[in-house]
Design an enzyme around this catalytic site. Structure first.
Site, PDB file in Angstrom:
ATOM      1  N   LYS A  11       0.819  -1.212   0.000  1.00 15.48           N
ATOM      2  CA  LYS A  11       0.000   0.000   0.000  1.00 15.48           C
ATOM      3  C   LYS A  11       0.859   1.271   0.000  1.00 15.48           C
ATOM      4  CE  LYS A  11      -3.976  -2.306   2.091  1.00 15.48           C
ATOM      5  NZ  LYS A  11      -5.130  -2.198   3.022  1.00 15.48           N
ATOM      6  N   TYR A  51     -11.873  -1.997  -4.744  1.00 18.93           N
ATOM      7  CA  TYR A  51     -12.500  -2.259  -3.441  1.00 18.93           C
ATOM      8  C   TYR A  51     -14.033  -2.243  -3.502  1.00 18.93           C
ATOM      9  CZ  TYR A  51      -8.121  -2.277  -0.796  1.00 18.93           C
ATOM     10  OH  TYR A  51      -6.889  -2.616  -0.277  1.00 18.93           O
ATOM     11  N   ASN A 114      -2.469  -0.343   6.661  1.00 18.93           N
ATOM     12  CA  ASN A 114      -1.952  -1.605   7.203  1.00 18.93           C
ATOM     13  C   ASN A 114      -0.976  -2.322   6.264  1.00 18.93           C
ATOM     14  OD1 ASN A 114      -3.840  -2.357   5.370  1.00 18.93           O
ATOM     15  ND2 ASN A 114      -5.105  -3.573   6.757  1.00 18.93           N
ATOM     16  N   HIS A 117      -2.034  -5.535   1.045  1.00 18.46           N
ATOM     17  CA  HIS A 117      -3.300  -6.215   0.722  1.00 18.46           C
ATOM     18  C   HIS A 117      -3.008  -7.654   0.331  1.00 18.46           C
ATOM     19  CE1 HIS A 117      -7.143  -7.067  -1.270  1.00 18.46           C
ATOM     20  NE2 HIS A 117      -6.402  -7.647  -2.210  1.00 18.46           N
ATOM     21  N   GLU A 128      -8.563  -9.789  -8.908  1.00 21.27           N
ATOM     22  CA  GLU A 128      -7.551  -8.780  -8.589  1.00 21.27           C
ATOM     23  C   GLU A 128      -6.293  -8.948  -9.443  1.00 21.27           C
ATOM     24  OE1 GLU A 128      -9.291  -8.489  -4.036  1.00 21.27           O
ATOM     25  OE2 GLU A 128      -7.268  -9.277  -4.330  1.00 21.27           O
TER      26      GLU A 128
END
Ligand code: CDP
Ligand code: MG
Length: 139
Positions: A11, A51, A114, A117, A128
């Site tokens: 990320k 998302y 975080n 992914h 994805e």
């Protein structure tokens, strides 16, 4: 038969802090082979599509803003039992609940930021991976 690959994405927050190298090392050490990799930046619209399943949740807008705020590293990762093993390696979504030695425990800044992914199902891993990589980019 479990899928032999999963999709991962480092990320923007972890890219910004130069955690890419250490995270890739952990992924390799855990037995994943990198079969495709790209540094790119998502538009807000692309983040919203990626998302899609979270549309309408209270964190969705802010998540999509964040995910399009800077470059990410997209990863196609090959391993037996890849989806489940990669979810174990990255750790709990909430870093305060992530196990010692997981990527999120080590590199997450918050629940939203975080670090990484990982696909949660065969269906999402396929979707994805296809979102980022065509067949000629997978080796
Ligand atoms: O990424 P993971 O599959 O573990 O969690 P998710 O439930 O699919 O949520 C996707 C992402 O949204 C998370 O990784 C967090 O970055 C973010 N999120 C958030 O900001 N606040 C929440 N309450 C839940 C998720
Ligand atoms: Mg998820």
């Amino acid at each position: 038969m479990p899928l032999g690959y999963t999709f991962g994405m480092i990320k923007p927050s972890a890219c910004r802090k130069n955690h890419v190298g250490p995270i890739l090392a952990m992924i390799n050490q855990a037995g994943f082979r990198i079969s495709a990799i790209r540094s790119t930046k998502l538009t807000k619209e692309e983040a919203e599509t990626f998302y899609e399943m979270h549309r309408g949740k209270e964190f969705y807008e802010s998540l999509c803003e964040f995910m399009s705020s800077g470059p990410i590293i997209a990863l196609l990762l090959e391993k037996e039992n890849a989806i489940e093993d990669f979810r174990k390696l990255i750790g709990n979504t909430n870093p305060s609940m992530a196990e010692e030695g997981t990527i999120r425990k080590m590199f997450a800044e918050s629940l939203q930021k975080n670090a990484i992914h990982g696909s949660d199902s065969i269906e999402n891993a396929k979707r994805e991976a296809d979102f980022f990589f065509n067949q000629r980019e997978r080796y």
